[in-house]
Write a protein that holds these residues in place. Structure first.
Motif, PDB file in Angstrom:
ATOM      1  N   LEU A 284     -39.171  -1.593  49.099  1.00 47.85           N
ATOM      2  CA  LEU A 284     -38.610  -1.059  47.881  1.00 47.85           C
ATOM      3  C   LEU A 284     -39.595  -1.336  46.607  1.00 47.85           C
ATOM      4  O   LEU A 284     -40.195  -2.270  46.387  1.00 47.85           O
ATOM      5  N   GLY A 285     -38.935  -0.536  45.699  1.00 44.34           N
ATOM      6  CA  GLY A 285     -39.494  -0.509  44.291  1.00 44.34           C
ATOM      7  C   GLY A 285     -38.938  -1.923  43.602  1.00 44.34           C
ATOM      8  O   GLY A 285     -38.028  -1.927  43.284  1.00 44.34           O
ATOM      9  N   GLU A 286     -40.172  -3.000  43.445  1.00 50.04           N
ATOM     10  CA  GLU A 286     -40.010  -3.818  42.549  1.00 50.04           C
ATOM     11  C   GLU A 286     -38.571  -4.567  42.869  1.00 50.04           C
ATOM     12  O   GLU A 286     -37.566  -4.638  42.142  1.00 50.04           O
ATOM     13  N   LEU A 287     -38.585  -5.394  44.076  1.00 47.75           N
ATOM     14  CA  LEU A 287     -37.300  -6.174  44.625  1.00 47.75           C
ATOM     15  C   LEU A 287     -37.380  -7.354  43.654  1.00 47.75           C
ATOM     16  O   LEU A 287     -38.375  -8.147  43.600  1.00 47.75           O
ATOM     17  N   VAL A 288     -36.227  -7.639  42.774  1.00 48.65           N
ATOM     18  CA  VAL A 288     -36.149  -8.918  41.936  1.00 48.65           C
ATOM     19  C   VAL A 288     -35.027  -9.863  42.628  1.00 48.65           C
ATOM     20  O   VAL A 288     -33.759  -9.335  42.800  1.00 48.65           O
ATOM     21  N   ILE A 289     -35.240 -11.015  42.805  1.00 49.17           N
ATOM     22  CA  ILE A 289     -34.116 -11.811  43.062  1.00 49.17           C
ATOM     23  C   ILE A 289     -33.671 -12.886  41.860  1.00 49.17           C
ATOM     24  O   ILE A 289     -34.584 -13.341  41.176  1.00 49.17           O
ATOM     25  N   PHE A 290     -32.454 -12.421  41.448  1.00 48.43           N
ATOM     26  CA  PHE A 290     -32.257 -12.933  40.035  1.00 48.43           C
ATOM     27  C   PHE A 290     -31.940 -14.705  40.427  1.00 48.43           C
ATOM     28  O   PHE A 290     -32.190 -15.445  39.589  1.00 48.43           O
ATOM     29  N   GLY A 291     -31.431 -14.908  41.616  1.00 47.63           N
ATOM     30  CA  GLY A 291     -31.113 -16.134  41.961  1.00 47.63           C
ATOM     31  C   GLY A 291     -30.237 -16.308  43.383  1.00 47.63           C
ATOM     32  O   GLY A 291     -29.757 -15.364  43.645  1.00 47.63           O
ATOM     33  N   ASN A 292     -30.390 -17.476  43.842  1.00 45.58           N
ATOM     34  CA  ASN A 292     -29.394 -17.844  45.089  1.00 45.58           C
ATOM     35  C   ASN A 292     -28.638 -19.061  44.570  1.00 45.58           C
ATOM     36  O   ASN A 292     -29.199 -20.193  44.187  1.00 45.58           O
ATOM     37  N   TYR A 293     -27.382 -19.022  44.663  1.00 41.96           N
ATOM     38  CA  TYR A 293     -26.804 -19.632  43.789  1.00 41.96           C
ATOM     39  C   TYR A 293     -25.198 -19.875  44.205  1.00 41.96           C
ATOM     40  O   TYR A 293     -24.786 -19.056  45.045  1.00 41.96           O
ATOM     41  N   ARG A 294     -24.657 -20.928  43.777  1.00 41.43           N
ATOM     42  CA  ARG A 294     -23.169 -21.335  43.959  1.00 41.43           C
ATOM     43  C   ARG A 294     -22.184 -20.810  42.862  1.00 41.43           C
ATOM     44  O   ARG A 294     -22.842 -21.012  41.523  1.00 41.43           O
ATOM     45  N   GLU A 295     -21.122 -20.268  43.062  1.00 39.52           N
ATOM     46  CA  GLU A 295     -20.084 -20.138  41.983  1.00 39.52           C
ATOM     47  C   GLU A 295     -19.261 -21.105  41.534  1.00 39.52           C
ATOM     48  O   GLU A 295     -18.438 -21.622  42.696  1.00 39.52           O
ATOM     49  N   TYR A 296     -19.132 -21.699  40.516  1.00 36.56           N
ATOM     50  CA  TYR A 296     -18.123 -23.132  40.129  1.00 36.56           C
ATOM     51  C   TYR A 296     -16.939 -22.285  39.472  1.00 36.56           C
ATOM     52  O   TYR A 296     -17.180 -21.339  38.662  1.00 36.56           O
ATOM     53  N   VAL A 297     -15.681 -22.762  39.618  1.00 35.52           N
ATOM     54  CA  VAL A 297     -14.726 -22.357  39.063  1.00 35.52           C
ATOM     55  C   VAL A 297     -13.850 -23.702  38.600  1.00 35.52           C
ATOM     56  O   VAL A 297     -13.676 -24.280  39.409  1.00 35.52           O
ATOM     57  N   ILE A 298     -13.721 -23.676  37.238  1.00 34.61           N
ATOM     58  CA  ILE A 298     -13.154 -24.933  36.796  1.00 34.61           C
ATOM     59  C   ILE A 298     -12.066 -24.739  35.634  1.00 34.61           C
ATOM     60  O   ILE A 298     -11.990 -23.470  35.222  1.00 34.61           O
TER      61      ILE A 298
END
Length: 298
Positions: A284-298
């Motif tokens: 692919l053209g310029e694959l960028v991984i923004f992040g691998n993360y958890r979503e917190y809901v508070i």
């Protein structure tokens, strides 16, 4: 013919198909070894098109009742070709730089953590930071550029940014600044009216992958080619990864019409997920991984 007999014949054919497909993959491995030895590229669009056209033509010749065997076989073999190419990329160690980043991604928070927040003490920014680091005293600045600078210079381990613009605009800003999303926090701002939420992203100077990180966001570009998006998304389906969101942004670019933003459920430490991302980084053209993360809901 009785249904039982029909099923027996299908099972017989499936057994032979599995044997033949595995034999085909064996030759694909040999092809990868040859390409590596002779410095050849994995992806040859003309060759793949030739294979698919030959399969379509052969199937249409057998389709006496015009039942659609041609397009059916083309779709099946499109998957076979995609899988074979992915296997070759894996065997050749594709995406070496990305693979190193994935393998070396920290799996624990820094302790004690230094947090730089864009906001004011005692506000929702403070609450969001303490949701992840309850025993840490955050520092506060007025501009998000100051947060980025502190994280990149090593003055802070993590930074907290409010999402006041469209999410992917913020993610672009974070990635283009050389940082990654380590967590997303949703703060309920009204205990009476549900749905009033302020969102934040926690950023890190390096890609992180906590054990409970189950969400990954990417940006990539696709060539002007029919079926390019279909085949790319299909690769995630083949790996059993659940796609949760797809967003596009138009581009004023001669090579690409738009940028694609893709969210999927998965952890980049999973070997099969890592193999897929490394293969796509070559295709692919310029694959960028923004992040691998958890979503917190508070």
């Amino acid at each position: 013919m009785e249904l039982t007999k029909i099923r027996q014949e299908i099972d017989r054919i499936d057994t032979e198909l599995v044997r033949l497909l595995c034999e085909r993959l064996d030759y694909s491995r040999q092809s990868a070894a040859y390409k590596k030895e002779h410095g050849l590229d994995i992806f040859h669009e003309d060759r793949e098109r030739e294979v698919l056209e030959a399969v379509t033509t052969a199937a249409e010749a057998l389709d006496k009742d015009n039942y659609g065997y041609g397009i059916a076989n083309r779709l099946i073999y499109s998957t076979v070709v995609e899988v074979s190419r992915s296997l070759q990329y894996k065997l050749l160690g594709a995406g070496e730089q990305l693979r190193h980043a994935l393998e070396s991604a920290p799996t624990r928070w820094a302790e004690p953590a230094r947090i730089m927040c864009c906001g004011v003490r005692g506000t929702f920014s403070d609450e969001a930071a303490r949701a992840i680091f309850p025993n840490t005293e955050p520092h506060f600045v007025n501009r998000r550029s100051e947060v980025i600078d502190a994280v990149k210079s090593g003055q802070a381990d993590y930074g907290l940014l409010p999402i006041r613009e469209p999410l992917y605009t913020v993610l672009d800003y974070v990635a283009d600044s050389g940082c990654y999303v380590a967590a997303r926090i949703h703060v309920q701002t009204d205990n009476i009216v549900k749905g009033n939420v302020t969102e934040y992203v926690l950023i890190s100077p390096m890609l992180m992958s906590m054990p409970d990180a189950n969400h990954t966001t990417l940006r990539f570009y696709l060539p002007h080619k029919s079926g390019a998006l279909y085949h790319t998304l299909g690769r995630f389906t083949l790996e059993g990864l659940n796609l949760t969101k797809l967003h596009t942004r138009p581009l004023d670019n001669a090579d690409y019409d738009c940028a694609f933003y893709l969210d999927f459920d998965g952890n980049v430490k999973n070997p099969r997920t890592a193999d897929l991302l490394c293969a796509l980084s070559e295709e692919l053209g310029e694959l960028v991984i923004f992040g691998n993360y958890r979503e917190y809901v508070i």
